[in-house]
Scaffold this motif. Sequence first.
Motif, PDB file in Angstrom:
ATOM      1  N   PHE A 116      -0.544   9.104  -5.367  1.00  0.00           N
ATOM      2  CA  PHE A 116      -0.294   7.983  -4.461  1.00  0.00           C
ATOM      3  C   PHE A 116       0.947   7.193  -4.858  1.00  0.00           C
ATOM      4  CE2 PHE A 116      -5.075   7.487  -3.241  1.00  0.00           C
ATOM      5  CZ  PHE A 116      -5.020   8.711  -2.602  1.00  0.00           C
ATOM      6  N   ASP A 117       1.401   7.357  -6.095  1.00  0.00           N
ATOM      7  CA  ASP A 117       2.583   6.637  -6.580  1.00  0.00           C
ATOM      8  C   ASP A 117       3.889   7.203  -6.043  1.00  0.00           C
ATOM      9  OD1 ASP A 117       1.748   8.892  -8.418  1.00  0.00           O
ATOM     10  OD2 ASP A 117       3.728   8.484  -9.250  1.00  0.00           O
ATOM     11  N   LYS A 118       3.835   8.379  -5.381  1.00  0.00           N
ATOM     12  CA  LYS A 118       5.067   9.032  -4.937  1.00  0.00           C
ATOM     13  C   LYS A 118       5.097   9.299  -3.435  1.00  0.00           C
ATOM     14  CE  LYS A 118       5.742  11.411  -9.385  1.00  0.00           C
ATOM     15  NZ  LYS A 118       4.389  11.092  -9.949  1.00  0.00           N
ATOM     16  N   ILE A 119       4.198   8.671  -2.684  1.00  0.00           N
ATOM     17  CA  ILE A 119       4.194   8.882  -1.233  1.00  0.00           C
ATOM     18  C   ILE A 119       4.619   7.596  -0.521  1.00  0.00           C
ATOM     19  CG2 ILE A 119       2.514  10.760  -1.304  1.00  0.00           C
ATOM     20  CD1 ILE A 119       1.334   7.407  -0.134  1.00  0.00           C
ATOM     21  N   VAL A 120       5.028   7.739   0.736  1.00  0.00           N
ATOM     22  CA  VAL A 120       5.407   6.579   1.547  1.00  0.00           C
ATOM     23  C   VAL A 120       4.195   6.147   2.365  1.00  0.00           C
ATOM     24  CG1 VAL A 120       6.939   5.684   3.332  1.00  0.00           C
ATOM     25  CG2 VAL A 120       7.811   7.312   1.646  1.00  0.00           C
ATOM     26  N   TRP A 121       3.726   4.938   2.130  1.00  0.00           N
ATOM     27  CA  TRP A 121       2.569   4.392   2.813  1.00  0.00           C
ATOM     28  C   TRP A 121       2.995   3.736   4.127  1.00  0.00           C
ATOM     29  CZ3 TRP A 121      -2.371   3.409   0.020  1.00  0.00           C
ATOM     30  CH2 TRP A 121      -2.376   3.944  -1.274  1.00  0.00           C
ATOM     31  N   ASP A 122       2.105   3.701   5.115  1.00  0.00           N
ATOM     32  CA  ASP A 122       2.313   2.892   6.307  1.00  0.00           C
ATOM     33  C   ASP A 122       2.045   1.435   5.936  1.00  0.00           C
ATOM     34  OD1 ASP A 122       2.868   5.122   7.931  1.00  0.00           O
ATOM     35  OD2 ASP A 122       0.718   5.450   8.279  1.00  0.00           O
ATOM     36  N   ALA A 123       2.816   0.535   6.531  1.00  0.00           N
ATOM     37  CA  ALA A 123       2.716  -0.866   6.116  1.00  0.00           C
ATOM     38  C   ALA A 123       2.718  -1.815   7.303  1.00  0.00           C
ATOM     39  CB  ALA A 123       3.861  -1.222   5.176  1.00  0.00           C
ATOM     40  N   THR A 124       1.917  -2.871   7.188  1.00  0.00           N
ATOM     41  CA  THR A 124       1.955  -3.996   8.115  1.00  0.00           C
ATOM     42  C   THR A 124       1.917  -5.279   7.294  1.00  0.00           C
ATOM     43  OG1 THR A 124      -0.464  -3.996   8.352  1.00  0.00           O
ATOM     44  CG2 THR A 124       0.813  -2.763   9.992  1.00  0.00           C
ATOM     45  N   THR A 125       2.409  -6.364   7.859  1.00  0.00           N
ATOM     46  CA  THR A 125       2.421  -7.645   7.147  1.00  0.00           C
ATOM     47  C   THR A 125       1.541  -8.658   7.863  1.00  0.00           C
ATOM     48  OG1 THR A 125       4.380  -8.432   8.330  1.00  0.00           O
ATOM     49  CG2 THR A 125       4.740  -7.241   6.266  1.00  0.00           C
ATOM     50  N   GLU A 126       1.034  -9.620   7.086  1.00  0.00           N
ATOM     51  CA  GLU A 126       0.195 -10.682   7.626  1.00  0.00           C
ATOM     52  C   GLU A 126       0.649 -12.007   7.027  1.00  0.00           C
ATOM     53  OE1 GLU A 126      -3.750  -9.567   6.513  1.00  0.00           O
ATOM     54  OE2 GLU A 126      -3.736  -7.701   7.681  1.00  0.00           O
ATOM     55  N   GLU A 127       0.581 -13.049   7.827  1.00  0.00           N
ATOM     56  CA  GLU A 127       1.037 -14.359   7.358  1.00  0.00           C
ATOM     57  C   GLU A 127       0.120 -15.442   7.894  1.00  0.00           C
ATOM     58  OE1 GLU A 127       5.224 -16.948   7.216  1.00  0.00           O
ATOM     59  OE2 GLU A 127       5.123 -15.013   8.249  1.00  0.00           O
ATOM     60  N   SER A 128      -0.299 -16.348   7.002  1.00  0.00           N
ATOM     61  CA  SER A 128      -1.116 -17.479   7.419  1.00  0.00           C
ATOM     62  C   SER A 128      -0.666 -18.715   6.657  1.00  0.00           C
ATOM     63  CB  SER A 128      -2.600 -17.203   7.159  1.00  0.00           C
ATOM     64  OG  SER A 128      -2.861 -17.191   5.771  1.00  0.00           O
ATOM     65  N   LEU A 129      -1.377 -19.803   6.845  1.00  0.00           N
ATOM     66  CA  LEU A 129      -0.983 -21.061   6.228  1.00  0.00           C
ATOM     67  C   LEU A 129      -1.062 -20.986   4.707  1.00  0.00           C
ATOM     68  CD1 LEU A 129      -0.201 -24.046   6.655  1.00  0.00           C
ATOM     69  CD2 LEU A 129      -2.660 -24.578   6.683  1.00  0.00           C
TER      70      LEU A 129
END
Length: 347
Positions: A116-129
Motif C-alpha cells: 500500500f506504500d507504493k500505490i496511488v490512492w483515490d482521494a477526497t477532502t473534507e473541511e469543517s469548522l
Amino acid sequence: MKISTQAFGKTNDGKEVSLYTLENGKMIVKITNYGAIITDVQTPDNEGNLDHIVLGFNDLKEYTSKEYIDGCPYFGAICGRYANRIKEGTFSIDEQEYKLAINNGPNALHGGIVGFDKIVWDATTEESLNNVAVKLTYLAKDMEEGYPGNMKVTVTYTLTDSNDLIVKYQASSDKKTVINLTNHTYFNLNGANSTIKDHDLVVNADAVTPVDENLIPTGDYLSVEESAFDFKQPKSLGLEIDSLADGYDINFVLNKENDPLFAGTLSHAETGRHVSVFTTQPGLQIYTGYYIPEFTGHDNKKYGKYMGVAMETQHFPDSPNQPNFPSVTLSPEEKFEEITRFHFETK
C-alpha cells in the motif's frame, strides 16, 4: 482550519499524484495520495519556531527513486495489506496455504513488493469548522501480492483544531483474509538536528513479543521489567539503545486494562515538543531507525541511522501464524476498523 491541494508530480508509470496541506493555524500536516504518505508535520518549539518533526521529502521523485525503494525506509507511509513481518511469507486460512513475496530476509514485510506504500490512492477532502481531512481509498485485488480477497481499504487523516492528527483505518473483503495496517512515520522532534537518542519515551506496556534472529516473534510474552524495553516511566532512548544490536525494533503489548487507548508519549526536552499516541490497536512497534539510509530530507537535513523513531500502532508481527496473538483474520461479514490519534503539544 484550512486544506489545500497541489500537484506533487507523476509516478514512474505516469500517474498524477497530489499533495494535501492541512493547517489549523498552529501546525501543518502534508499528505500525498502516493502511498498515503505523511510527507511532513510542522509544529512549534517552546520559542514558537516551526520545524519539520517527521522524516520526509518535498518531491515525489525522492519517494519513487530506485535508491529509496531499494532502501525501503517507508517514510510516513501506510503499510499493508499486512504491516510488519510474516514468517517465511506463508500463512494458512481454513487449511488453505498462501505464499507471499519474500522481501525482508526470509520473510514477507509490510505487504510485499508493491504494498500500500507504493500505490496511488483515490482521494477526497473534507473541511469543517473544527477539522480538515483527507479520505484515501484503494481496492486491493484478490491475490494481489499473494493475499486472498478483493479488499476495499479506506484511510482517513483528520487534523483538528486541538492539534490532533487522527488516522482512521477501515476495510472489508469479499473473502476471508488477513489484515494489519499501520502508519510508518518517523518522528524527530528536534527537526532532525540530532539523532533521537536525546528523546524521552513512555510506552504503556508491561510486555513485549520477543523475536528470533529473523525478527519473527517466538509466540511468547516477555516482561519489560529490568530490561532495556522498560519505558513505563519516561526514559531516554539513548540510555540503553547501544546495548541492543540494531537498536529498538520490537512490538510492545499495550496495557488495555489500565488505559485502553493510551499507547505512549515521545518528548524532547530542549524544544519542548511532545507527541502522544492513542490507539484502539493492541500493539505498538517501536523502531529507532538503525537501518535508515543516508538521504537528504526537509531543509537539506541529513537522514541516516537513529535520525527518526517510528511509533507504529498495529496488531502483532506474524499473527497469522501465532494462535496466541490477537486475531488478524477478516471475514466477508466483518468490517475492519481501527483508530490512532497523535496529539501534538509544546511544553
